[in-house]
Design a protein around this motif. Sequence first.
Motif, PDB file in Angstrom:
ATOM      1  N   THR A  89       0.842  -1.093   0.210  1.00  0.00           N
ATOM      2  CA  THR A  89       0.084  -0.069  -0.142  1.00  0.00           C
ATOM      3  C   THR A  89       0.884   1.442   0.165  1.00  0.00           C
ATOM      4  O   THR A  89       0.557   2.193  -0.669  1.00  0.00           O
ATOM      5  CB  THR A  89      -0.863  -0.187   1.360  1.00  0.00           C
ATOM      6  OG1 THR A  89      -1.719  -1.303   1.279  1.00  0.00           O
ATOM      7  CG2 THR A  89      -1.833   1.357   1.181  1.00  0.00           C
ATOM      8  N   PHE A  90       1.887   1.245   0.605  1.00  0.00           N
ATOM      9  CA  PHE A  90       2.786   2.535   0.865  1.00  0.00           C
ATOM     10  C   PHE A  90       3.545   2.471  -0.434  1.00  0.00           C
ATOM     11  O   PHE A  90       3.515   3.761  -0.923  1.00  0.00           O
ATOM     12  CB  PHE A  90       3.715   2.092   1.981  1.00  0.00           C
ATOM     13  CG  PHE A  90       5.015   3.250   2.225  1.00  0.00           C
ATOM     14  CD1 PHE A  90       4.408   4.606   2.528  1.00  0.00           C
ATOM     15  CD2 PHE A  90       6.324   3.088   1.500  1.00  0.00           C
ATOM     16  CE1 PHE A  90       5.581   5.518   2.547  1.00  0.00           C
ATOM     17  CE2 PHE A  90       6.992   4.204   1.699  1.00  0.00           C
ATOM     18  CZ  PHE A  90       6.825   5.246   2.141  1.00  0.00           C
ATOM     19  N   LEU A  91       4.019   1.505  -0.972  1.00  0.00           N
ATOM     20  CA  LEU A  91       4.577   1.661  -2.372  1.00  0.00           C
ATOM     21  C   LEU A  91       3.708   2.009  -3.475  1.00  0.00           C
ATOM     22  O   LEU A  91       4.056   2.871  -4.502  1.00  0.00           O
ATOM     23  CB  LEU A  91       5.394   0.186  -2.605  1.00  0.00           C
ATOM     24  CG  LEU A  91       6.457  -0.155  -1.915  1.00  0.00           C
ATOM     25  CD1 LEU A  91       6.858  -1.564  -2.087  1.00  0.00           C
ATOM     26  CD2 LEU A  91       7.559   0.781  -2.063  1.00  0.00           C
ATOM     27  N   ILE A  92       2.555   1.761  -3.491  1.00  0.00           N
ATOM     28  CA  ILE A  92       1.623   2.175  -4.188  1.00  0.00           C
ATOM     29  C   ILE A  92       1.404   3.576  -4.046  1.00  0.00           C
ATOM     30  O   ILE A  92       0.985   4.462  -5.258  1.00  0.00           O
ATOM     31  CB  ILE A  92       0.123   1.309  -4.260  1.00  0.00           C
ATOM     32  CG1 ILE A  92       0.256  -0.074  -4.524  1.00  0.00           C
ATOM     33  CG2 ILE A  92      -0.966   1.955  -5.018  1.00  0.00           C
ATOM     34  CD1 ILE A  92      -0.956  -1.066  -4.366  1.00  0.00           C
ATOM     35  N   GLY A  93       0.963   4.217  -3.127  1.00  0.00           N
ATOM     36  CA  GLY A  93       0.893   5.430  -2.813  1.00  0.00           C
ATOM     37  C   GLY A  93       2.081   6.352  -3.273  1.00  0.00           C
ATOM     38  O   GLY A  93       2.226   7.407  -4.085  1.00  0.00           O
ATOM     39  N   CYS A  94       3.489   6.115  -3.027  1.00  0.00           N
ATOM     40  CA  CYS A  94       4.634   6.563  -3.574  1.00  0.00           C
ATOM     41  C   CYS A  94       4.625   6.538  -5.204  1.00  0.00           C
ATOM     42  O   CYS A  94       4.946   7.460  -5.853  1.00  0.00           O
ATOM     43  CB  CYS A  94       5.998   5.926  -2.951  1.00  0.00           C
ATOM     44  SG  CYS A  94       6.062   6.269  -1.189  1.00  0.00           S
ATOM     45  N   GLY A  95       4.141   5.414  -5.531  1.00  0.00           N
ATOM     46  CA  GLY A  95       4.368   5.153  -6.957  1.00  0.00           C
ATOM     47  C   GLY A  95       3.301   6.163  -8.032  1.00  0.00           C
ATOM     48  O   GLY A  95       3.391   6.644  -8.763  1.00  0.00           O
ATOM     49  N   VAL A  96       2.271   6.207  -7.272  1.00  0.00           N
ATOM     50  CA  VAL A  96       1.171   7.135  -7.729  1.00  0.00           C
ATOM     51  C   VAL A  96       1.715   8.771  -7.645  1.00  0.00           C
ATOM     52  O   VAL A  96       1.455   9.234  -8.693  1.00  0.00           O
ATOM     53  CB  VAL A  96       0.101   7.282  -7.005  1.00  0.00           C
ATOM     54  CG1 VAL A  96      -1.083   8.226  -7.279  1.00  0.00           C
ATOM     55  CG2 VAL A  96      -0.777   6.093  -7.139  1.00  0.00           C
ATOM     56  N   LEU A  97       2.362   8.969  -6.646  1.00  0.00           N
ATOM     57  CA  LEU A  97       2.983  10.423  -6.634  1.00  0.00           C
ATOM     58  C   LEU A  97       4.108  10.356  -7.747  1.00  0.00           C
ATOM     59  O   LEU A  97       4.132  11.573  -8.273  1.00  0.00           O
ATOM     60  CB  LEU A  97       3.542  10.790  -5.091  1.00  0.00           C
ATOM     61  CG  LEU A  97       2.488  10.992  -4.120  1.00  0.00           C
ATOM     62  CD1 LEU A  97       3.100  11.397  -2.982  1.00  0.00           C
ATOM     63  CD2 LEU A  97       1.873  12.229  -4.551  1.00  0.00           C
ATOM     64  N   ILE A  98       4.880   9.645  -7.863  1.00  0.00           N
ATOM     65  CA  ILE A  98       5.804   9.379  -8.913  1.00  0.00           C
ATOM     66  C   ILE A  98       5.511   9.746 -10.144  1.00  0.00           C
ATOM     67  O   ILE A  98       5.809  10.472 -11.169  1.00  0.00           O
ATOM     68  CB  ILE A  98       6.884   8.294  -8.805  1.00  0.00           C
ATOM     69  CG1 ILE A  98       7.601   8.312  -7.359  1.00  0.00           C
ATOM     70  CG2 ILE A  98       7.829   8.052  -9.975  1.00  0.00           C
ATOM     71  CD1 ILE A  98       8.312   7.000  -7.249  1.00  0.00           C
ATOM     72  N   ALA A  99       4.415   8.761 -10.540  1.00  0.00           N
ATOM     73  CA  ALA A  99       3.781   8.802 -11.855  1.00  0.00           C
ATOM     74  C   ALA A  99       2.989  10.305 -11.992  1.00  0.00           C
ATOM     75  O   ALA A  99       3.360  10.721 -13.306  1.00  0.00           O
ATOM     76  CB  ALA A  99       2.541   7.863 -11.854  1.00  0.00           C
TER      77      ALA A  99
END
Length: 212
Positions: A89-99
């Motif tokens: 969940t944390f990695l998905i949140g960071c991934g969304v911000l990076i995208a």
Amino acid sequence: MIKDKLDQLGLGAAQIIGLGTAFLFITGVSYYYGYYVVGLKADWLINLLTTKELLISNIRLGAGFILALMFLQEIFFSDSKPKGKQHRTFLIGCGVLIAILILLIWRDNREWLQVLSYLIGLLALFGLMYFKYLGRLISILLIFFVVPFLNGYSAYQKKMASHLPVVSLKDDAKKWYIFDTFSDQVILIDNMKKIENIKVVQVNKLENIKVE
């Protein structure tokens, strides 16, 4: 988790208020460094700000950090979620911000600095909670200096891209733009593309205010 950490440190209400005030003051200076010094290139303007203005400039940032801490607490300290799912969940949140960050940079959108500050802030809070020694020190420096600085410079960029009100002064026929206000004073600039003159005047010196 947050309450447990505060209990371990032995902080009472007075100490928490003191730390909160120190946080707002330091991040306020960092914010205006990006806004006035690096952006407007007028470091002397910071000397004109009152303590109150420094404190209130980053209330929204402080609220954002509290919400981010609650988000991280829900992810990593919830008994209802397996550990693998917590990290996912944390990695998905960071991934969304990076995208979003990559998309904004690709489209040359000025909001990318704001999104970058969100990403750095989230990672810094994670580091503050899970790293030790050097990792925590770096996280604290990011939270107190880098994130508010990026917010300040981003605010400057957005301000310069907007339609600033145009004014004239009672004793000056030259056209000026209202860049910002504080207390009962107004910061004026003479050009939107290449600023050569900056002036601070009392509000009652303005006349013929309009938006072009």
